[in-house]
Design a protein around this motif. Structure first.
Motif, PDB file in Angstrom:
ATOM      1  N   SER A 181       0.844  -1.200   0.000  1.00  0.00           N
ATOM      2  CA  SER A 181       0.000   0.000   0.000  1.00  0.00           C
ATOM      3  C   SER A 181       0.872   1.240   0.000  1.00  0.00           C
ATOM      4  O   SER A 181       1.936   1.276   0.629  1.00  0.00           O
ATOM      5  CB  SER A 181      -0.905   0.004   1.240  1.00  0.00           C
ATOM      6  N   SER A 182       0.404   2.263  -0.701  1.00  0.00           N
ATOM      7  CA  SER A 182       1.135   3.523  -0.750  1.00  0.00           C
ATOM      8  C   SER A 182       0.143   4.667  -0.745  1.00  0.00           C
ATOM      9  O   SER A 182      -1.079   4.460  -0.860  1.00  0.00           O
ATOM     10  CB  SER A 182       2.015   3.576  -2.008  1.00  0.00           C
ATOM     11  N   GLN A 183       0.646   5.877  -0.595  1.00  0.00           N
ATOM     12  CA  GLN A 183      -0.231   7.038  -0.594  1.00  0.00           C
ATOM     13  C   GLN A 183       0.551   8.271  -1.011  1.00  0.00           C
ATOM     14  O   GLN A 183       1.771   8.314  -0.911  1.00  0.00           O
ATOM     15  CB  GLN A 183      -0.848   7.259   0.796  1.00  0.00           C
ATOM     16  N   THR A 208       0.375  12.613  -0.581  1.00  0.00           N
ATOM     17  CA  THR A 208      -0.227  13.694   0.196  1.00  0.00           C
ATOM     18  C   THR A 208      -0.031  15.021  -0.528  1.00  0.00           C
ATOM     19  O   THR A 208       1.044  15.285  -1.092  1.00  0.00           O
ATOM     20  CB  THR A 208       0.427  13.776   1.595  1.00  0.00           C
ATOM     21  N   ARG A 232      -4.908   7.140  -1.668  1.00  0.00           N
ATOM     22  CA  ARG A 232      -4.318   5.845  -1.320  1.00  0.00           C
ATOM     23  C   ARG A 232      -4.473   4.875  -2.493  1.00  0.00           C
ATOM     24  O   ARG A 232      -5.479   4.883  -3.188  1.00  0.00           O
ATOM     25  CB  ARG A 232      -5.001   5.263  -0.082  1.00  0.00           C
ATOM     26  N   TYR A 233      -3.492   4.009  -2.661  1.00  0.00           N
ATOM     27  CA  TYR A 233      -3.514   3.027  -3.752  1.00  0.00           C
ATOM     28  C   TYR A 233      -2.582   1.881  -3.399  1.00  0.00           C
ATOM     29  O   TYR A 233      -1.818   1.951  -2.416  1.00  0.00           O
ATOM     30  CB  TYR A 233      -3.093   3.665  -5.074  1.00  0.00           C
ATOM     31  N   LYS A 234      -2.647   0.831  -4.180  1.00  0.00           N
ATOM     32  CA  LYS A 234      -1.759  -0.313  -4.018  1.00  0.00           C
ATOM     33  C   LYS A 234      -0.997  -0.556  -5.315  1.00  0.00           C
ATOM     34  O   LYS A 234      -1.501  -0.294  -6.411  1.00  0.00           O
ATOM     35  CB  LYS A 234      -2.541  -1.569  -3.627  1.00  0.00           C
ATOM     36  N   TRP A 276      -6.750   0.629  -6.845  1.00  0.00           N
ATOM     37  CA  TRP A 276      -7.301   1.585  -5.893  1.00  0.00           C
ATOM     38  C   TRP A 276      -8.805   1.350  -5.747  1.00  0.00           C
ATOM     39  O   TRP A 276      -9.411   0.655  -6.550  1.00  0.00           O
ATOM     40  CB  TRP A 276      -7.007   3.022  -6.326  1.00  0.00           C
TER      41      TRP A 276
END
Length: 323
Positions: free
Chosen positions: A209-211, A213, A286-288, A304
């Motif tokens: 998982s990542s994001q 900002t 957020r997404y993978k 996502w």
């Protein structure tokens, strides 16, 4: 064929290198594809009606060759091909041999191969149309690739990520913590995706998982291109886990892959919140990322959630080191 022509025409005015080159071109384009060893004589059309040298078999721009002369140009290469096939096959029982390439279209080669291999129940197959030949060639290559079931990773591979600080697990690393916009204490760590010597098969997959900002509401254009790095551990000793984001990475941790994707499709998944650190609003997406092993190479894709539905999109993985 060049040696045959040079020997035949060495006393002829048509024996210079340019003439022989023209004869070889005509032989390659036409004669070679028609000769099967049964013809008493063969002609090569290379010149004009005024080109004559009867003593050397040239009449009206055509060179006449006996069956033995033409066959001598095939003997060595044909014997070499048959010998190589025998060596490769050994004692195996093979149903088909597929001949591809320019010389694979030769009726003479086909005839000689059939005389040798069809006695042992192996059918020699040729494809006359180039497009079909290319398709068959590709099919064979694809099939052979599937016979390789896996590939071992030469190094441990992973990503730089962040985990929530745990006072029990991470008590020796509190000085390396940082606080994110949500007010959480986090540690930068090396997250292993592929341990060294892992056998990667075509059903292997790893995800994280990542994001991203933003300090102002992002448009699709602002979301733009995402980039992340995959690292391989090529140092001695144990693989590092906790890192210090204020210091240089350990020397054995090498950037080895770059993953790129366009996040503009995620504009409907952006969430807003208020920073627990500054009190200012911020926006979060957020997404993978999935890393997959398919057809003997690493591939990637983006995932996502949008309005409760999982979406997927393309991602590119660019290797710089072989695992």
């Amino acid at each position: 064929m060049q040696t045959v022509l040079e020997n035949k025409l060495k006393e002829s005015s048509y024996g210079d290198s340019d003439m022989i080159a023209a004869m070889i071109r005509q032989f390659e384009q036409k004669t070679k594809r028609a000769f099967d060893g049964s013809q008493v004589s063969t002609t090569i059309q290379f010149g004009f009606p005024r080109d004559n040298d009867k003593s050397h078999g040239i009449i009206k721009g055509k060179l006449s060759l006996t069956r033995e002369e033409v066959e001598s140009a095939y003997t060595d290469v044909t014997s070499s091909i048959i010998g190589s096939c025998k060596e490769l096959l050994g004692a195996r029982l093979v149903q088909h041999l597929l001949l591809v390439g320019g010389f694979g279209e030769s009726p003479y080669l086909k005839k000689q191969m059939r005389q040798v291999f069809e006695k042992q129940g192996t059918q020699v197959v040729t494809i006359d149309e180039p497009s079909k030949k290319a398709a068959a060639d590709g099919a064979v290559i694809w099939y052979l690739a599937q016979l390789v079931e896996g590939r071992a990773a030469r190094f441990t591979c992973g990503i730089l990520g962040a985990v929530r600080y745990d006072s029990k697990r991470h008590k020796d690393h509190e000085s390396k913590c940082f606080t994110n916009e949500a007010g959480e204490k986090r540690l930068e760590v090396f997250i292993v995706l592929i341990p060294k010597d892992t056998i990667l098969t075509n059903d292997w997959r790893s995800s994280w998982s990542s994001q991203a900002t933003y300090h102002s509401a992002p448009t699709a254009a602002k979301l733009g291109k995402f980039k992340d790095e995959l690292y391989t551990w090529q140092g001695g000793g144990p693989v590092p886990y906790v890192l210090n984001r204020k210091s240089k990475l350990p020397s054995g941790l090498i950037k080895s892959f770059r993953i790129e994707a366009n996040l503009s499709s995620l504009c409907n998944s952006v969430k807003s919140d208020t920073s627990k650190v500054s009190g200012e609003p911020y926006w979060l997406v957020r997404y993978k990322i999935d890393v997959l092993f398919r057809s003997m190479k690493l591939m990637a894709r983006l995932r996502w959630i949008e309005n409760g539905v999982e979406r997927t999109g393309p991602a590119t993985i660019i290797p710089s080191v072989k695992l």
